[in-house]
Design an enzyme around this catalytic site. Structure first.
Site, PDB file in Angstrom:
ATOM      1  N   ASP A   1      -7.194   4.437  -0.530  1.00  0.00           N
ATOM      2  CA  ASP A   1      -7.776   3.107  -0.192  1.00  0.00           C
ATOM      3  C   ASP A   1      -9.223   3.005  -0.690  1.00  0.00           C
ATOM      4  O   ASP A   1      -9.692   2.135  -0.994  1.00  0.00           O
ATOM      5  CB  ASP A   1      -7.494   2.745   1.086  1.00  0.00           C
ATOM      6  CG  ASP A   1      -6.114   2.608   1.582  1.00  0.00           C
ATOM      7  OD1 ASP A   1      -5.292   2.465   0.630  1.00  0.00           O
ATOM      8  OD2 ASP A   1      -5.901   2.493   2.714  1.00  0.00           O
TER       9      ASP A   1
ATOM     10  N   ASP B   1      -5.856 -13.830 -19.592  1.00  0.00           N
ATOM     11  CA  ASP B   1      -6.781 -14.785 -18.708  1.00  0.00           C
ATOM     12  C   ASP B   1      -7.812 -15.783 -19.557  1.00  0.00           C
ATOM     13  O   ASP B   1      -8.443 -15.367 -20.598  1.00  0.00           O
ATOM     14  CB  ASP B   1      -7.396 -13.873 -17.624  1.00  0.00           C
ATOM     15  CG  ASP B   1      -8.150 -14.701 -16.496  1.00  0.00           C
ATOM     16  OD1 ASP B   1      -7.505 -15.203 -15.874  1.00  0.00           O
ATOM     17  OD2 ASP B   1      -9.556 -14.623 -16.585  1.00  0.00           O
TER      18      ASP B   1
ATOM     19  N   GLU C   1      -3.700 -18.327 -20.743  1.00  0.00           N
ATOM     20  CA  GLU C   1      -3.857 -19.370 -19.802  1.00  0.00           C
ATOM     21  C   GLU C   1      -4.808 -20.411 -20.470  1.00  0.00           C
ATOM     22  O   GLU C   1      -5.940 -20.019 -20.779  1.00  0.00           O
ATOM     23  CB  GLU C   1      -4.909 -18.659 -18.709  1.00  0.00           C
ATOM     24  CG  GLU C   1      -5.195 -19.752 -17.430  1.00  0.00           C
ATOM     25  CD  GLU C   1      -6.154 -18.917 -16.589  1.00  0.00           C
ATOM     26  OE1 GLU C   1      -5.696 -19.429 -15.555  1.00  0.00           O
ATOM     27  OE2 GLU C   1      -6.917 -18.424 -16.944  1.00  0.00           O
TER      28      GLU C   1
ATOM     29  N   GLY D   1      -5.857  -2.937  -0.019  1.00  0.00           N
ATOM     30  CA  GLY D   1      -5.309  -1.459  -0.275  1.00  0.00           C
ATOM     31  C   GLY D   1      -3.963  -1.362  -1.061  1.00  0.00           C
ATOM     32  O   GLY D   1      -3.089  -0.267  -1.269  1.00  0.00           O
TER      33      GLY D   1
ATOM     34  N   ASP E   1      -1.475  -0.998  -4.134  1.00  0.00           N
ATOM     35  CA  ASP E   1      -1.810  -0.236  -5.484  1.00  0.00           C
ATOM     36  C   ASP E   1      -0.437   0.111  -6.149  1.00  0.00           C
ATOM     37  O   ASP E   1       0.646  -0.757  -5.896  1.00  0.00           O
ATOM     38  CB  ASP E   1      -2.193   1.127  -4.869  1.00  0.00           C
ATOM     39  CG  ASP E   1      -1.206   1.774  -3.589  1.00  0.00           C
ATOM     40  OD1 ASP E   1      -0.092   1.571  -3.752  1.00  0.00           O
ATOM     41  OD2 ASP E   1      -1.848   2.399  -2.793  1.00  0.00           O
TER      42      ASP E   1
ATOM     43  N   ASN F   1       0.690  -1.261  -0.095  1.00  0.00           N
ATOM     44  CA  ASN F   1       0.217   0.009  -0.080  1.00  0.00           C
ATOM     45  C   ASN F   1       0.842   1.180   0.169  1.00  0.00           C
ATOM     46  O   ASN F   1       1.253   1.600   0.959  1.00  0.00           O
ATOM     47  CB  ASN F   1      -0.839  -0.099   1.327  1.00  0.00           C
ATOM     48  CG  ASN F   1      -1.983   1.248   1.301  1.00  0.00           C
ATOM     49  OD1 ASN F   1      -1.660   2.191   0.566  1.00  0.00           O
ATOM     50  ND2 ASN F   1      -3.003   0.953   1.919  1.00  0.00           N
TER      51      ASN F   1
END
Length: 611
Positions: free
Chosen positions: A135, A322, A351, A154, A156, A129
């Protein structure tokens, strides 16, 4: 008079304006020169459209939804410039500015990730974070709650940027953060795979500009930025869900919700029923992830342009895609080809989660297996889930070998390498964000961790490690996804253990980190490992021996998975040892005489540079 004024006001109030333009801008001198721009606004399709500066509008496409207009312009031979679209209807008009930007020098031929790299997979919300002020943001639903293992914690972009030197020290050369685009689901949004705006970084991760800073910070360190891209689905909070461009923008069923059967084998199974095949491809992954219809030309073009936009805008070095094999086969092949046509050296790893080498190899570009069905995915790289499964099922716990247990499992895996069109361009890994943690599976056994990391560091392919493995982090899939996605210690203000620094690591964390760093920093400069040939020998007494070699150098790897020390006669390996007389272990610095025999301690590995 009042009546006429009333109708005038009504006309103006319903007259369309532009609420969204996607892509928001484009570039001059792109290979993809005919750009399809989507304009969204109330009743926008009722307008005629012209462009300034002599820009040619090749096509205007309307759908059953009057709030969308798809306008294709030709940008070939145009210089970078600003111009204006004018929308006219019933003597009223409004304008929308648009911009063609200049491309970065040599953008088309950018270098991508390859077998010389170590990829570090980061669970973006759980790494660090760096900016607590974001947040919670006003434009997103879910708020930070670190006590909820399945909630937002949180992490980032700023947290990643602040710890890039830690990754560089570890030997990382490419970073793969889980998706950073906006995911505005009310719960479970932390993972980012249910995106609600694919042109916008989630404000709890940062801004689009912050993402550009991440790319720049990586490139300054000689590292690469790999975006986790999702082609199969969006989140149910995506802004289009309330007002779809077309009914078939998504896969929908007259009978109501249909979930995929997850049987991806139906994509190539010549005996599969059409019903099973359709449910696999068209069924939704889960209820909160609407399934995109890549066979719709508008959807496909939208996804192609969005992907190219991010590459050019954020100066990306690769994609991980993905759920690649859940997409429409033809559509995803066209999507992939369009990107690699634009960027010939750009690497994309998909994937395709199968435990069979043949089934995985089907999805790699120019697969001879897929060619039997006249199919080519155009996908440069695939993930070696078959090797992962061997690791994950406890091979390092098999102290006593037999015909099918122990090190012979790895030998058998690599006998299938002939199936892959490009064996050096497959991703090898011991775990990722969807699997059980290695250190949980093997109960924090450091010797077994050493063997696993040495394996993926020295066999063919591109090694990928999962954040925190290098300090011994664990987690059980049986407990839940949140447990395999724990917070990295030291990433939050107030953490008592800061594993990002040598001083802050526990002795156990130092042991893991120092080994991992030594191994992968050694690998960085070893072209013999990146693209050398591989010869392996049938394991005996649960010891697996293989060589990586080229014309200039040779590396011998000996992996003893038995519970006892083993001594090997070296004459068996003479075809690879040749005139080499000694080997130096890159982990300990110890030298070994190759003339007669080599001893390997139980549950250990030797990586010998031959002299």
């Amino acid at each position: 008079m009042k009546k006429n004024l009333f109708f005038l006001l009504m006309t103006l109030s319903t007259f369309s304006q532009v609420d969204r333009v996607e892509p928001p801008f484009w570039w001059a001198d792109m290979h993809l020169s005919d750009v399809q721009i989507m304009f969204y606004g109330k009743n926008i399709a009722q307008n005629d459209v012209v462009a300034s500066n002599g820009i040619i509008i090749k096509n205007v496409q309307k759908t059953e939804n009057p709030n969308y207009l798809f306008i294709t312009i030709e940008t070939k031979n145009l210089k970078a410039q600003d111009f204006v679209f004018t929308f006219k209807n019933n003597n009223n008009s409004f304008t929308q500015n648009y911009n063609l930007k200049p491309r970065k020098k040599n953008s088309r031929f950018r270098k991508s990730f390859d077998s010389s790299d170590l990829i570090y997979l980061i669970m973006s919300d759980r790494f660090a974070n760096g900016n607590p002020a974001i947040d919670n943001t006003s434009d997103t639903f879910e708020k930070v709650n670190r006590s909820n293992k399945d909630g937002r914690h949180g992490g980032d972009i700023e947290g990643i940027i602040k710890n890039l030197d830690y990754l560089k020290e570890l030997g990382v050369t490419a970073v793969w953060p889980t998706p950073l685009c906006e995911d505005n689901d009310e719960k479970g949004s932390y993972h980012g795979y249910g995106q609600s705006d694919v042109y916008k970084i989630d404000s709890r991760f940062g801004s689009n500009e912050d993402y550009l800073r991440l790319s720049d910070a990586l490139h300054q360190r000689g590292m690469k930025n790999i975006m986790d891209y999702v082609t199969n689905h969006w989140g149910y909070k995506h802004w289009m869900m309330e007002d779809l461009p077309t009914y078939d923008w998504l896969h929908q069923f007259p009978t109501g919700y249909v979930q995929t059967n997850y049987k991806m084998t139906t994509q190539f199974d010549s005996n599969a029923s059409e019903l099973d095949r359709k449910i696999c491809m068209d069924g939704w992954f889960v209820k909160s992830m609407p399934d995109l219809n890549q066979s719709n030309p508008l959807v496909l073009r939208y996804l192609i342009q969005n992907a190219i936009w991010w590459i050019e805008y954020a100066d990306l070095d690769g994609f991980r895609v993905d759920t690649y094999s859940y997409c429409d086969k033809v559509g995803i092949s066209e999507w992939t080809k369009a990107i690699t046509d634009e960027y010939p050296n750009f690497n994309i790893v998909g994937e395709a989660w199968y435990y069979s080498s043949a089934q995985i190899a089907y999805w790699q570009k120019d697969s001879k297996i897929a060619a039997i069905q006249s199919y080519n995915s155009n996908l440069p790289s695939v993930m070696d889930f078959s090797l992962f499964e061997t690791i994950n099922k406890g091979v390092f716990n098999e102290d006593v070998a037999n015909w099918e247990k122990g090190m012979v499992r790895f030998y058998n895996e690599l006998t299938n390498d002939f199936l892959y069109p490009n064996i050096n361009n497959i991703l090898v890994f011991a775990e990722n964000h969807d699997t059980n943690r290695f250190n949980d599976t093997y109960n924090h056994d450091f010797n077994k961790y050493q063997m696993a990391m040495s394996l993926i560091a020295t066999i063919r392919g591109i090694p990928q490690i999962y954040y925190g493995s290098e300090i011994g982090m664990a987690g059980s899939k049986n407990i839940g996804d949140g447990d395999i996605r724990r917070d990295f210690p030291g990433g939050w203000n107030g953490d008592t253990n800061n594993a990002f620094t040598n001083e802050g690591r526990t002795d156990e964390q130092k042991k893991y980190f120092n080994f991992t760093s030594k191994l992968f920093n050694w690998r960085k400069t070893k072209s013999v490992i990146h693209n050398g040939k591989l010869t392996h020998y049938i394991p005996e007494n649960n010891v697996y021996v293989y060589f990586r070699y080229n014309e200039k150098e040779s590396v011998m790897v000996l992996m003893n998975n038995s519970s006892e020390k083993q001594t090997l006669k070296t004459n068996r390996f003479q075809e690879n040892i040749k005139n080499y007389t000694s080997g130096k272990d890159i982990l300990t610095g110890n030298s070994f005489d190759l003339k007669t025999e080599i001893s390997v301690e139980s549950k250990s590995v030797l990586i010998l540079e031959l002299k």
